[in-house]
Design a protein around this motif. Structure first.
Motif, mmCIF file in Angstrom:
data_model
loop_
_atom_site.group_PDB
_atom_site.id
_atom_site.type_symbol
_atom_site.label_atom_id
_atom_site.label_comp_id
_atom_site.label_asym_id
_atom_site.label_seq_id
_atom_site.Cartn_x
_atom_site.Cartn_y
_atom_site.Cartn_z
ATOM 1 N N THR A 14 0.817 -1.208 0.000
ATOM 2 C CA THR A 14 0.000 0.000 0.000
ATOM 3 C C THR A 14 0.857 1.268 0.000
ATOM 4 O OG1 THR A 14 -1.704 1.211 1.227
ATOM 5 C CG2 THR A 14 -0.155 -0.085 2.519
ATOM 6 N N PRO A 15 0.473 2.291 -0.761
ATOM 7 C CA PRO A 15 1.207 3.561 -0.733
ATOM 8 C C PRO A 15 0.915 4.374 0.526
ATOM 9 C CG PRO A 15 -0.622 3.701 -2.260
ATOM 10 C CD PRO A 15 -0.557 2.271 -1.818
ATOM 11 N N TYR A 16 -0.239 4.099 1.167
ATOM 12 C CA TYR A 16 -0.595 4.829 2.384
ATOM 13 C C TYR A 16 -1.416 3.911 3.276
ATOM 14 C CZ TYR A 16 -5.373 5.415 0.566
ATOM 15 O OH TYR A 16 -6.637 5.192 0.096
ATOM 16 N N PHE A 17 -1.580 4.302 4.519
ATOM 17 C CA PHE A 17 -2.483 3.567 5.396
ATOM 18 C C PHE A 17 -3.184 4.568 6.304
ATOM 19 C CE2 PHE A 17 0.782 4.233 8.450
ATOM 20 C CZ PHE A 17 0.258 3.975 9.707
ATOM 21 N N ILE A 18 -4.276 4.114 6.905
ATOM 22 C CA ILE A 18 -5.024 4.955 7.846
ATOM 23 C C ILE A 18 -5.094 4.235 9.179
ATOM 24 C CG2 ILE A 18 -7.270 5.957 8.408
ATOM 25 C CD1 ILE A 18 -7.622 6.577 5.464
ATOM 26 N N LYS A 19 -4.656 4.909 10.230
ATOM 27 C CA LYS A 19 -4.713 4.361 11.585
ATOM 28 C C LYS A 19 -5.903 4.999 12.297
ATOM 29 C CE LYS A 19 -3.066 2.400 15.440
ATOM 30 N NZ LYS A 19 -1.708 2.506 15.983
ATOM 31 N N GLU A 20 -6.804 4.139 12.767
ATOM 32 C CA GLU A 20 -7.958 4.623 13.531
ATOM 33 C C GLU A 20 -7.796 4.216 14.985
ATOM 34 O OE1 GLU A 20 -12.865 4.644 13.649
ATOM 35 O OE2 GLU A 20 -11.807 3.707 11.962
ATOM 36 N N PHE A 21 -7.931 5.197 15.885
ATOM 37 C CA PHE A 21 -7.801 4.946 17.309
ATOM 38 C C PHE A 21 -9.174 4.676 17.915
ATOM 39 C CE2 PHE A 21 -4.102 7.374 16.030
ATOM 40 C CZ PHE A 21 -3.067 6.661 16.617
ATOM 41 N N VAL A 60 -1.471 8.279 6.544
ATOM 42 C CA VAL A 60 -0.016 8.394 6.393
ATOM 43 C C VAL A 60 0.377 7.917 5.003
ATOM 44 C CG1 VAL A 60 2.246 7.747 7.279
ATOM 45 C CG2 VAL A 60 0.302 7.944 8.855
ATOM 46 N N LEU A 61 0.978 8.809 4.223
ATOM 47 C CA LEU A 61 1.455 8.514 2.873
ATOM 48 C C LEU A 61 2.976 8.388 2.907
ATOM 49 C CD1 LEU A 61 1.070 8.411 -0.293
ATOM 50 C CD2 LEU A 61 1.319 10.901 -0.249
ATOM 51 N N GLY A 62 3.525 7.344 2.292
ATOM 52 C CA GLY A 62 4.966 7.132 2.270
ATOM 53 C C GLY A 62 5.584 7.413 0.922
ATOM 54 N N LEU A 63 6.758 8.050 0.911
ATOM 55 C CA LEU A 63 7.473 8.407 -0.321
ATOM 56 C C LEU A 63 8.966 8.195 -0.125
ATOM 57 C CD1 LEU A 63 5.638 11.807 -0.851
ATOM 58 C CD2 LEU A 63 5.313 9.798 -2.312
ATOM 59 N N GLU A 70 -10.957 9.381 1.169
ATOM 60 C CA GLU A 70 -10.834 8.817 2.500
ATOM 61 C C GLU A 70 -11.380 9.775 3.563
ATOM 62 O OE1 GLU A 70 -9.999 5.851 3.098
ATOM 63 O OE2 GLU A 70 -8.640 5.144 1.544
ATOM 64 N N GLU A 71 -11.824 9.209 4.665
ATOM 65 C CA GLU A 71 -12.213 9.990 5.835
ATOM 66 C C GLU A 71 -11.042 9.991 6.809
ATOM 67 O OE1 GLU A 71 -14.989 11.705 6.463
ATOM 68 O OE2 GLU A 71 -15.848 11.217 4.483
ATOM 69 N N PHE A 72 -10.556 11.153 7.174
ATOM 70 C CA PHE A 72 -9.418 11.238 8.099
ATOM 71 C C PHE A 72 -9.441 12.596 8.799
ATOM 72 C CE2 PHE A 72 -8.056 12.829 4.016
ATOM 73 C CZ PHE A 72 -7.337 13.972 4.319
ATOM 74 N N ASP A 73 -8.680 12.675 9.880
ATOM 75 C CA ASP A 73 -8.607 13.912 10.657
ATOM 76 C C ASP A 73 -7.254 14.597 10.534
ATOM 77 O OD1 ASP A 73 -11.265 13.592 11.978
ATOM 78 O OD2 ASP A 73 -10.287 11.798 12.782
ATOM 79 N N LEU A 74 -6.258 13.893 10.006
ATOM 80 C CA LEU A 74 -4.919 14.449 9.865
ATOM 81 C C LEU A 74 -4.220 13.697 8.751
ATOM 82 C CD1 LEU A 74 -2.902 16.407 11.663
ATOM 83 C CD2 LEU A 74 -1.799 14.217 12.160
ATOM 84 N N LEU A 75 -3.490 14.453 7.901
ATOM 85 C CA LEU A 75 -2.742 13.822 6.805
ATOM 86 C C LEU A 75 -1.244 14.018 7.038
ATOM 87 C CD1 LEU A 75 -2.502 12.365 4.126
ATOM 88 C CD2 LEU A 75 -2.945 14.506 2.944
ATOM 89 N N VAL A 76 -0.562 12.910 7.167
ATOM 90 C CA VAL A 76 0.886 12.895 7.382
ATOM 91 C C VAL A 76 1.558 12.350 6.129
ATOM 92 C CG1 VAL A 76 2.768 11.943 8.770
ATOM 93 C CG2 VAL A 76 0.563 12.486 9.846
ATOM 94 N N VAL A 77 2.616 13.022 5.677
ATOM 95 C CA VAL A 77 3.466 12.478 4.622
ATOM 96 C C VAL A 77 4.808 12.136 5.248
ATOM 97 C CG1 VAL A 77 4.696 12.934 2.463
ATOM 98 C CG2 VAL A 77 2.337 13.727 2.751
ATOM 99 N N GLY A 123 -3.011 20.538 1.706
ATOM 100 C CA GLY A 123 -3.709 19.475 2.418
ATOM 101 C C GLY A 123 -2.845 18.621 3.305
ATOM 102 N N ILE A 124 -1.528 18.873 3.334
ATOM 103 C CA ILE A 124 -0.629 18.107 4.203
ATOM 104 C C ILE A 124 -0.529 18.813 5.552
ATOM 105 C CG2 ILE A 124 1.725 17.247 4.502
ATOM 106 C CD1 ILE A 124 1.982 17.252 1.431
ATOM 107 N N ASP A 125 -0.675 18.057 6.623
ATOM 108 C CA ASP A 125 -0.567 18.634 7.968
ATOM 109 C C ASP A 125 0.831 18.485 8.546
ATOM 110 O OD1 ASP A 125 -3.425 19.394 8.466
ATOM 111 O OD2 ASP A 125 -3.707 17.243 8.161
ATOM 112 N N VAL A 126 1.452 17.318 8.317
ATOM 113 C CA VAL A 126 2.757 17.011 8.893
ATOM 114 C C VAL A 126 3.627 16.362 7.824
ATOM 115 C CG1 VAL A 126 4.001 15.628 10.626
ATOM 116 C CG2 VAL A 126 1.785 16.668 11.203
ATOM 117 N N LEU A 127 4.895 16.796 7.736
ATOM 118 C CA LEU A 127 5.853 16.173 6.828
ATOM 119 C C LEU A 127 7.014 15.630 7.646
ATOM 120 C CD1 LEU A 127 6.767 15.569 3.886
ATOM 121 C CD2 LEU A 127 8.018 17.743 3.954
ATOM 122 N N LEU A 128 7.138 14.302 7.689
ATOM 123 C CA LEU A 128 8.266 13.638 8.321
ATOM 124 C C LEU A 128 9.343 13.446 7.258
ATOM 125 C CD1 LEU A 128 6.343 10.813 10.239
ATOM 126 C CD2 LEU A 128 6.835 13.140 11.020
#
Length: 528
Positions: free
Chosen positions: A137-144, A152-155, A192-199, A233-238
């Motif tokens: 998968t290029p991304y995944f969604i973690k639900e708490f 979370v999108l990976g590059l 997708e339904e999400f509350d935060l987008l991390v790359v 649309g990106i909230d956090v870039l690691l």
């Protein structure tokens, strides 16, 4: 903020560029260091206990980089990968493919991915035959459990084909990171339904974060600045890859980069407020949590790798030969100013393995001790720190001259009319490995002259080197592919490939000869 149903705190924890560091030691002398995943794990556990929720991500370059991981890859690869076992024990949520993940070949990489209890992400590494992301998968969604959803999108830096052994990336294509990010961020936002987008991007910043001034040539190796400024649309870039320590903001995006070798843990603090059934982000910040003298190594993780470490240490202490004379290094800067017995020796080994009589190599880092009288494998891996193989390519005399001019940019004149290392080779990431020294030709670099015209002597066997004639030259695979912006070497005819790692070639050279004489023919020097 625990026990508040309408508010919650999420802490994102990032490791990056761990480079196989498990034990907090310097393998050159076995002294303790403030580094390694066993110490970082202590910081991770502290953060997990304090936060409502945590997301733990490794940002790449994790399975390669120490004698332990090298010894595992060469001699113990049928066993479980110790670094993966440790990431599993720490309950990582995901990992991103880094460029050094390919260094030991696809077989070991895919085996490592299969052993992982978490997904590996990289949206832009594509399996050519099936035209889909090669690592799942290029991304995944973690639900708490409170309904908070994090995408979370990976590059991965797409510059890998410029460095890596082609056999290690066969069947893969590396698509432009920026274009891939733009496509997948749009897709995630629309589907997708999400509350935060991390790359999470195994790459760094091509411009100064504050000024926007370029900090490297326009190779597209790092595209973090462009991603932050041109993709909405990106909230956090690691980030990672550059081995920098960054905790900041760029165009409203929270950014972090946690150094290398497990010296620092990246941390992003996020506060959410529940409103009309949806979690709204109300604050975010980033910081770096450093390993220090009182940080203990987590003993159960050391136990997981104990047997691997024992066998590595035994291997490192194997005596393999003797030096007659002196190949030790007192001053790494001086080594780069004039021919030195260690550099001449490495070039000789390369020429012997390749059957040619022109070679170049670098002094890869400023901690190289050189060789003393009795040589062990520990001495070899302390000096030659990368799993490079060799290539012989056919290049022109003009290419050689251009490469020497490129090398000459390693130096600049200072105000006292002396010379020093060009800051671009030290910041934001040390790149001493991009300064080559040659054998089989004679040359002189005059740093007092303008950039581009510093080669004031270039001969072969005492005669002027023909700029139009073709020569067969051996160099490491990274350089032969144009790595380090040596564009003059790109796509040149490959005459021969030597697939044995240089560490093995160096060891074999000693084992066959028992004793090696230190020599220095003084075929080159730097003046100013």
């Amino acid at each position: 903020m625990k026990n508040r149903k309408d508010q919650c705190e999420l802490i994102i924890l990032e490791t990056s560029d761990l480079h196989g560091n498990i034990f907090p030691i310097n393998y050159g002398n076995n002294t303790e260091t403030n580094s390694g995943i066993a110490k970082i794990a202590t910081l991770i556990n502290i953060e997990k206990k304090q936060a409502d929720y945590t997301l733990l991500i490794d940002n790449g370059d994790v399975i390669q980089g120490t004698p332990l991981t090298y010894h595992f890859a060469k001699y113990l690869y049928e066993k479980k990968n110790p670094i993966i076992s440790i990431l599993n024990r720490l309950h990582y949520d995901a990992a991103v493919i880094g460029n050094h993940e390919f260094n030991y070949g696809l077989s070991l990489l895919y085996k490592s991915v299969d052993e992982s209890a978490f997904p590996w992400l990289s949206a832009n590494i594509i399996e050519e035959e099936k035209n889909k992301p090669a690592f799942g998968t290029p991304y995944f969604i973690k639900e708490f459990d409170n309904g908070l959803r994090i995408a979370v999108l990976g590059l991965t830096t797409h510059y890998i084909p410029n460095w890596e052994n082609p056999s290690h990336i066969r069947g893969l294509k590396f698509e432009d990171v920026f274009e891939t990010a733009k496509k997948w961020v749009k897709y995630i936002r629309e589907n997708e339904e999400f509350d935060l987008l991390v790359v999470s991007y195994h790459g760094g910043f091509e411009r100064d974060i504050a000024s926007g001034e370029p900090t490297e040539s326009l190779t597209s190796e790092n595209q973090g600045y462009q991603i932050c400024n041109e993709i909405e649309g990106i909230d956090v870039l690691l980030t990672g890859h550059q081995h920098r320590r960054i905790a900041s903001h760029l165009n409203g995006i929270t950014i972090v980069q946690p150094g290398f070798n497990g010296q620092v843990l990246g941390k992003v603090n996020l506060q959410f407020q529940l409103h009309n059934g949806k979690w709204n982000l109300i604050s975010k910040s980033s910081e770096l949590v450093e390993v220090n003298d009182i940080t203990t190594a987590q003993s159960d993780l050391l136990e997981l790798a104990k047997e691997y470490e024992k066998q590595t240490q035994e291997w490192l202490d194997q005596p393999i030969g003797k030096i007659i004379g002196d190949m030790s290094i007192e001053d790494t800067f001086a080594v780069r100013l004039a021919d030195h017995p260690l550099i001449e020796f490495i070039n000789k080994v390369q020429m012997d393995a390749a059957g040619v009589d022109i070679s170049n190599t670098a002094l890869f880092h400023n901690e190289s001790p050189g060789f003393f009288e009795n040589v062990t494998m520990r001495d070899i891996v302390s000096n030659y720190i990368y799993p490079n193989t060799l290539k012989v390519i056919r290049i022109s005399g003009q290419d050689i001259k251009d490469a020497l001019e490129k090398c000459a940019t390693y130096f600049i004149m200072d105000e006292q009319k002396g010379i020093q290392v060009n800051p671009t080779f030290a910041e934001p990431k040390p790149q001493h490995y991009n300064y080559d020294m040659w054998e089989g030709i004679e040359y002189q670099l005059n740093i007092a002259k303008p950039v581009g015209s510093r080669v004031e002597k270039l001969t072969r066997n005492g005669l002027p080197l023909s700029l139009s004639e073709q020569y067969e030259v051996v160099m490491n695979n990274y350089r032969a592919g144009g790595g380090g912006d040596f564009d003059m070497f790109k796509e040149k005819p490959v005459i021969k490939e030597i697939q044995t790692d240089m560490t093995e070639l160096l060891a074999d050279y000693f084992l066959k000869r028992k004793a090696v004489e230190a020599s220095c023919n003084h075929n080159w020097k730097v003046t100013w």
